[in-house]
Each structure stands twice: as C-alpha cells, then as structure tokens.
Enzyme design. Structure first.
Site, PDB file in Angstrom:
ATOM      1  N   GLY A   1       0.819  -1.204   0.000  1.00  0.00           N
ATOM      2  CA  GLY A   1       0.000   0.000   0.000  1.00  0.00           C
ATOM      3  C   GLY A   1       0.850   1.250   0.000  1.00  0.00           C
ATOM      4  O   GLY A   1       2.022   1.232   0.408  1.00  0.00           O
TER       5      GLY A   1
ATOM      6  N   GLY B   1      -1.449   2.641   6.119  1.00  0.00           N
ATOM      7  CA  GLY B   1      -1.607   1.864   7.350  1.00  0.00           C
ATOM      8  C   GLY B   1      -0.931   0.512   7.338  1.00  0.00           C
ATOM      9  O   GLY B   1      -1.299  -0.384   8.102  1.00  0.00           O
ATOM     10  N   LYS B   2       0.093   0.349   6.496  1.00  0.00           N
ATOM     11  CA  LYS B   2       0.781  -0.948   6.371  1.00  0.00           C
ATOM     12  C   LYS B   2       1.426  -1.381   7.680  1.00  0.00           C
ATOM     13  O   LYS B   2       1.259  -2.526   8.112  1.00  0.00           O
ATOM     14  CB  LYS B   2       1.858  -0.887   5.285  1.00  0.00           C
ATOM     15  CG  LYS B   2       1.354  -0.681   3.890  1.00  0.00           C
ATOM     16  CD  LYS B   2       2.490  -0.787   2.867  1.00  0.00           C
ATOM     17  CE  LYS B   2       3.609   0.199   3.155  1.00  0.00           C
ATOM     18  NZ  LYS B   2       3.162   1.608   3.111  1.00  0.00           N
TER      19      LYS B   2
ATOM     20  N   TYR C   1      20.193  12.498  -3.846  1.00  0.00           N
ATOM     21  CA  TYR C   1      19.452  13.736  -3.650  1.00  0.00           C
ATOM     22  C   TYR C   1      20.212  14.962  -4.160  1.00  0.00           C
ATOM     23  O   TYR C   1      19.615  16.011  -4.377  1.00  0.00           O
ATOM     24  CB  TYR C   1      19.070  13.893  -2.180  1.00  0.00           C
ATOM     25  CG  TYR C   1      17.930  12.974  -1.797  1.00  0.00           C
ATOM     26  CD1 TYR C   1      16.667  13.139  -2.349  1.00  0.00           C
ATOM     27  CD2 TYR C   1      18.121  11.910  -0.917  1.00  0.00           C
ATOM     28  CE1 TYR C   1      15.618  12.292  -2.034  1.00  0.00           C
ATOM     29  CE2 TYR C   1      17.083  11.052  -0.592  1.00  0.00           C
ATOM     30  CZ  TYR C   1      15.835  11.256  -1.156  1.00  0.00           C
ATOM     31  OH  TYR C   1      14.802  10.409  -0.851  1.00  0.00           O
TER      32      TYR C   1
ATOM     33  N   ASP D   1       6.135  -5.820   5.875  1.00  0.00           N
ATOM     34  CA  ASP D   1       5.665  -4.467   5.607  1.00  0.00           C
ATOM     35  C   ASP D   1       6.383  -3.949   4.367  1.00  0.00           C
ATOM     36  O   ASP D   1       7.537  -3.550   4.431  1.00  0.00           O
ATOM     37  CB  ASP D   1       5.970  -3.592   6.834  1.00  0.00           C
ATOM     38  CG  ASP D   1       5.556  -2.141   6.657  1.00  0.00           C
ATOM     39  OD1 ASP D   1       5.175  -1.754   5.547  1.00  0.00           O
ATOM     40  OD2 ASP D   1       5.634  -1.394   7.649  1.00  0.00           O
ATOM     41  N   ARG D   2       5.700  -3.980   3.232  1.00  0.00           N
ATOM     42  CA  ARG D   2       6.184  -3.618   1.896  1.00  0.00           C
ATOM     43  C   ARG D   2       7.105  -4.707   1.335  1.00  0.00           C
ATOM     44  O   ARG D   2       8.006  -5.195   1.997  1.00  0.00           O
ATOM     45  CB  ARG D   2       6.865  -2.262   1.860  1.00  0.00           C
ATOM     46  CG  ARG D   2       7.298  -1.883   0.430  1.00  0.00           C
ATOM     47  CD  ARG D   2       7.688  -0.418   0.331  1.00  0.00           C
ATOM     48  NE  ARG D   2       6.506   0.448   0.395  1.00  0.00           N
ATOM     49  CZ  ARG D   2       6.542   1.727   0.738  1.00  0.00           C
ATOM     50  NH1 ARG D   2       7.667   2.293   1.062  1.00  0.00           N
ATOM     51  NH2 ARG D   2       5.433   2.427   0.749  1.00  0.00           N
TER      52      ARG D   2
ATOM     53  N   GLU E   1       8.059  13.923   5.260  1.00  0.00           N
ATOM     54  CA  GLU E   1       6.902  13.582   4.429  1.00  0.00           C
ATOM     55  C   GLU E   1       5.979  14.774   4.166  1.00  0.00           C
ATOM     56  O   GLU E   1       5.128  14.710   3.280  1.00  0.00           O
ATOM     57  CB  GLU E   1       6.082  12.466   5.087  1.00  0.00           C
ATOM     58  CG  GLU E   1       6.768  11.114   5.120  1.00  0.00           C
ATOM     59  CD  GLU E   1       5.911  10.040   5.742  1.00  0.00           C
ATOM     60  OE1 GLU E   1       6.146   8.851   5.456  1.00  0.00           O
ATOM     61  OE2 GLU E   1       4.991  10.375   6.522  1.00  0.00           O
TER      62      GLU E   1
END
Length: 207
Positions: A7, A12-13, A43, A78-79, A145
């Site tokens: 997700g 909410g993972k 970056y 998670d992912r 974020e």
C-alpha cells in the site's frame, strides 16, 4: 509462509502488519534501508544516481526475500520487493530519472531474481484514496513527508492499481481502508481477520 502487506505511504501498512503479527503469532518484517550509500549522492543529482540507488534497493530487498523464504517461519512483511520495482522504481523511470536502457537492464535483473523465488502466499493490498493518505501522513507528522506533493501520491496510487491488478501474479486480498479503522475498531479488524482466515485456512480457500 510469507504474507506481504502492500500500500501507498500513509495507508496503514505498519499498523496492520503489527496487529496481524500479534494476532497470528507471525514474525513481523520491517524494511531497513537506512544504510544505502547512494542516498546523499541521489538527492544531489537524481538522474545521475537513480540507477545505482535502485539497484542497491533491489539487492537489499532480494536478500530480505531470500531470508524470509529460507527461515522456515511465517513472516508478515511491511512492503515487498514487488512494490519497490513496479511502483517506486517505475515511477522514477516515468519521471525521467532512469533512462529506458537502465530501466530495461534493471527489469531484466529483477526478472532473473524472481525466477529463483516464489510469490508470497498472500499479498494484502491496502487501497486508499489520496485524501485518506494525506490525512494519515499529516497525523503521524514525519517532517520529511510533509513536503510530498499530491501529484506524487496520485501517481503512486495509479501505479499501485496497475501493479496489483495487471502485473502481480500472486494471490491478493484488497482492503479498502478509507472508511475503516482497524486500530481502534475491533469489528473492522475482525472483518479483516475473517477474510484472511478464509483465504489461508478455510476448508475451501479461494484461489
């Protein structure tokens, strides 16, 4: 057994991964990629360093996947490696940060890796609208974020839909999370648990 939770950021993972690990006694697996030696260079000059950074992430996630499949215990992740490839790397390519040649080489490497492993026993896809993602991102307050653009989240959401419904070959349970709260509402969590039980442990599990 290997369960993956997929997700977009803010869907909410991590919360669901933690709750399911506690309920089933599964081992949670959270991605750790803070040691990427290309991040600072990336970056400073994104087009120059995108390929190196993405290959590093791919190698790291493949090692994680090999560990998950070799340990002999049930992991909930998670992912997954698949999102890293079909969503985030694909987005980098579409934004012009990866050349067509580099992207093709990257995908050929990924396909070779996937020939050595099997897909998760279940992919749980947390489907969320952009307003829902924004609300959660603002709520958790991570400074890095807060500058994320709506267009970026929209692009990732579109790639998630393409990944889940057109590219991924494994079993998927989709959960629309906009109007549920499985952290605070036991009935919402119970509904998710019933669906997982039916898919993994039912007398006639869905294919």
């Amino acid at each position: 057994m290997h369960i993956a939770v997929a997700g977009n950021m803010g869907s909410g993972k991590t919360t669901l991964t933690t709750l399911l690990a506690e309920h089933y006694g599964w081992t949670p697996f959270f991605e750790q990629v803070d040691d990427n030696p290309y991040l600072d260079d990336y970056y400073r000059d994104i087009p120059r360093w995108s390929f190196a950074m993405e290959v590093f992430f791919l190698r790291h996630r493949f090692k994680d996947l090999m560990r998950i499949q070799d340990d002999g215990v049930t992991y909930i992740q998670d992912r997954s490696i698949y999102e890293g490839v079909y969503v985030f790397t694909a987005n980098n390519w579409r934004m012009g940060n990866l050349s067509d040649r580099d992207y093709q080489t990257y995908m050929e490497l990924f396909d070779l890796m996937m020939s050595l492993v099997k897909t998760p026993d279940l992919m749980i896809y947390l489907r969320a609208s952009v307003p829902h993602l924004v609300a959660n991102i603002q709520k958790r307050g991570r400074e890095y974020e807060q500058a994320i653009q709506l267009e970026y989240l929209e692009n990732l959401n579109a790639l998630y839909e393409e990944f889940i419904y057109k590219q991924y070959k494994g079993r998927v349970l989709t959960i629309d999370v906009d109007n549920i709260d499985y952290l605070h509402n036991k009935e919402d969590l119970a509904t998710i648990l019933d669906k997982i039980d039916g898919l993994l442990y039912g007398l006639f599990p869905e294919s």
